[in-house]
Write a protein that holds these residues in place. Sequence first.
Motif, PDB file in Angstrom:
ATOM      1  N   LEU A   1       0.846  -1.190   0.000  1.00 49.38           N
ATOM      2  CA  LEU A   1       0.000   0.000   0.000  1.00 49.38           C
ATOM      3  C   LEU A   1       0.882   1.241   0.000  1.00 49.38           C
ATOM      4  O   LEU A   1       1.870   1.300   0.730  1.00 49.38           O
ATOM      5  CB  LEU A   1      -0.876   0.014   1.268  1.00 49.38           C
ATOM      6  CG  LEU A   1      -1.616   1.316   1.587  1.00 49.38           C
ATOM      7  CD1 LEU A   1      -2.794   1.501   0.643  1.00 49.38           C
ATOM      8  CD2 LEU A   1      -2.094   1.315   3.034  1.00 49.38           C
ATOM      9  N   LEU A   2       0.530   2.211  -0.812  1.00 50.86           N
ATOM     10  CA  LEU A   2       1.091   3.554  -0.734  1.00 50.86           C
ATOM     11  C   LEU A   2      -0.100   4.493  -0.594  1.00 50.86           C
ATOM     12  O   LEU A   2      -0.892   4.649  -1.517  1.00 50.86           O
ATOM     13  CB  LEU A   2       1.916   3.910  -1.969  1.00 50.86           C
ATOM     14  CG  LEU A   2       2.457   5.345  -2.010  1.00 50.86           C
ATOM     15  CD1 LEU A   2       3.315   5.656  -0.791  1.00 50.86           C
ATOM     16  CD2 LEU A   2       3.227   5.577  -3.300  1.00 50.86           C
TER      17      LEU A   2
ATOM     18  N   ILE B   1       6.780  -1.045   7.244  1.00 49.96           N
ATOM     19  CA  ILE B   1       5.808   0.052   7.357  1.00 49.96           C
ATOM     20  C   ILE B   1       6.554   1.357   7.583  1.00 49.96           C
ATOM     21  O   ILE B   1       7.179   1.559   8.624  1.00 49.96           O
ATOM     22  CB  ILE B   1       4.810  -0.176   8.506  1.00 49.96           C
ATOM     23  CG1 ILE B   1       4.106  -1.524   8.352  1.00 49.96           C
ATOM     24  CG2 ILE B   1       3.782   0.964   8.544  1.00 49.96           C
ATOM     25  CD1 ILE B   1       3.277  -1.917   9.560  1.00 49.96           C
ATOM     26  N   LEU B   2       6.496   2.234   6.592  1.00 54.60           N
ATOM     27  CA  LEU B   2       7.153   3.536   6.634  1.00 54.60           C
ATOM     28  C   LEU B   2       6.081   4.616   6.732  1.00 54.60           C
ATOM     29  O   LEU B   2       5.101   4.602   5.977  1.00 54.60           O
ATOM     30  CB  LEU B   2       7.981   3.734   5.366  1.00 54.60           C
ATOM     31  CG  LEU B   2       8.665   5.084   5.147  1.00 54.60           C
ATOM     32  CD1 LEU B   2       9.735   5.317   6.195  1.00 54.60           C
ATOM     33  CD2 LEU B   2       9.256   5.150   3.752  1.00 54.60           C
ATOM     34  N   SER B   3       6.269   5.544   7.669  1.00 54.34           N
ATOM     35  CA  SER B   3       5.322   6.631   7.877  1.00 54.34           C
ATOM     36  C   SER B   3       6.040   7.964   7.674  1.00 54.34           C
ATOM     37  O   SER B   3       7.146   8.152   8.173  1.00 54.34           O
ATOM     38  CB  SER B   3       4.756   6.545   9.299  1.00 54.34           C
ATOM     39  OG  SER B   3       3.926   7.645   9.575  1.00 54.34           O
ATOM     40  N   VAL B   4       5.402   8.874   6.950  1.00 61.05           N
ATOM     41  CA  VAL B   4       5.970  10.194   6.667  1.00 61.05           C
ATOM     42  C   VAL B   4       4.925  11.242   7.006  1.00 61.05           C
ATOM     43  O   VAL B   4       3.735  11.067   6.718  1.00 61.05           O
ATOM     44  CB  VAL B   4       6.361  10.331   5.174  1.00 61.05           C
ATOM     45  CG1 VAL B   4       6.922  11.718   4.885  1.00 61.05           C
ATOM     46  CG2 VAL B   4       7.325   9.241   4.753  1.00 61.05           C
ATOM     47  N   ARG B   5       5.368  12.346   7.604  1.00 62.99           N
ATOM     48  CA  ARG B   5       4.478  13.478   7.877  1.00 62.99           C
ATOM     49  C   ARG B   5       5.187  14.739   7.411  1.00 62.99           C
ATOM     50  O   ARG B   5       6.361  14.944   7.697  1.00 62.99           O
ATOM     51  CB  ARG B   5       4.184  13.559   9.369  1.00 62.99           C
ATOM     52  CG  ARG B   5       3.204  14.605   9.813  1.00 62.99           C
ATOM     53  CD  ARG B   5       1.731  14.320   9.573  1.00 62.99           C
ATOM     54  NE  ARG B   5       1.262  12.987   9.801  1.00 62.99           N
ATOM     55  CZ  ARG B   5       0.586  12.564  10.853  1.00 62.99           C
ATOM     56  NH1 ARG B   5       0.290  13.377  11.827  1.00 62.99           N
ATOM     57  NH2 ARG B   5       0.177  11.336  10.938  1.00 62.99           N
TER      58      ARG B   5
ATOM     59  N   VAL C   1       1.870   6.776   4.080  1.00 64.63           N
ATOM     60  CA  VAL C   1       2.151   5.478   4.668  1.00 64.63           C
ATOM     61  C   VAL C   1       2.491   4.512   3.533  1.00 64.63           C
ATOM     62  O   VAL C   1       1.749   4.406   2.555  1.00 64.63           O
ATOM     63  CB  VAL C   1       0.955   4.921   5.474  1.00 64.63           C
ATOM     64  CG1 VAL C   1       1.275   3.532   6.025  1.00 64.63           C
ATOM     65  CG2 VAL C   1       0.583   5.868   6.590  1.00 64.63           C
ATOM     66  N   LEU C   2       3.625   3.852   3.682  1.00 64.48           N
ATOM     67  CA  LEU C   2       4.037   2.813   2.742  1.00 64.48           C
ATOM     68  C   LEU C   2       4.067   1.497   3.492  1.00 64.48           C
ATOM     69  O   LEU C   2       4.746   1.373   4.509  1.00 64.48           O
ATOM     70  CB  LEU C   2       5.420   3.114   2.160  1.00 64.48           C
ATOM     71  CG  LEU C   2       5.996   2.037   1.231  1.00 64.48           C
ATOM     72  CD1 LEU C   2       5.234   1.999  -0.096  1.00 64.48           C
ATOM     73  CD2 LEU C   2       7.479   2.259   0.995  1.00 64.48           C
ATOM     74  N   VAL C   3       3.335   0.518   3.000  1.00 64.27           N
ATOM     75  CA  VAL C   3       3.380  -0.843   3.526  1.00 64.27           C
ATOM     76  C   VAL C   3       3.925  -1.700   2.396  1.00 64.27           C
ATOM     77  O   VAL C   3       3.231  -1.952   1.405  1.00 64.27           O
ATOM     78  CB  VAL C   3       1.981  -1.341   3.976  1.00 64.27           C
ATOM     79  CG1 VAL C   3       2.061  -2.777   4.488  1.00 64.27           C
ATOM     80  CG2 VAL C   3       1.381  -0.417   5.014  1.00 64.27           C
TER      81      VAL C   3
END
Length: 153
Positions: A22-23, A118-122, A88-90
């Motif tokens: 998922l992106l 799981i990468l999270s960016v804000r 969010v990248l899964v």
Amino acid sequence: LLFDGPKLQRRRQLDLYSQASLLMVEPIVFRRLAMGETLANASFSDQIMINRDGMPIYIDGLKLEGDLSAQLASPALGGGAVAVASVVLVRSDAAALLGLVRTRLPSTGAASLLADDILSVRLLASDSFLLRKWLVPVLELLRGSPLPTSWRL
């Protein structure tokens, strides 16, 4: 894009199978500066949950009420930002992308791993133009290809 007086409450739930990737990107613009808009009277509640095989792997929420312009001007909340994006990248290679993502972020952005996949960016920005300028290279890196033309205008 939120205008003055919104009463927006939304909840989203994404359910992934174990091997799914998922992106997800969720930009929010809290008024148009060029139009002189304010958000002096607002109610905004936003929640997202991502599950994998029925188990939560990402939960995020934001709830703001009242004078959002004043709240977002506060150094503790937004530091003057009027635009924010969550990414969010899964995917199995998320950990390998963390360092590259961080090199593309401004000082008002952050990236972290919630798990190896799981990468999270804000990102916070003072206007929607800057948000897009910073967001597009991150998304293209995570996609591994250019975004559609409509995103690059």
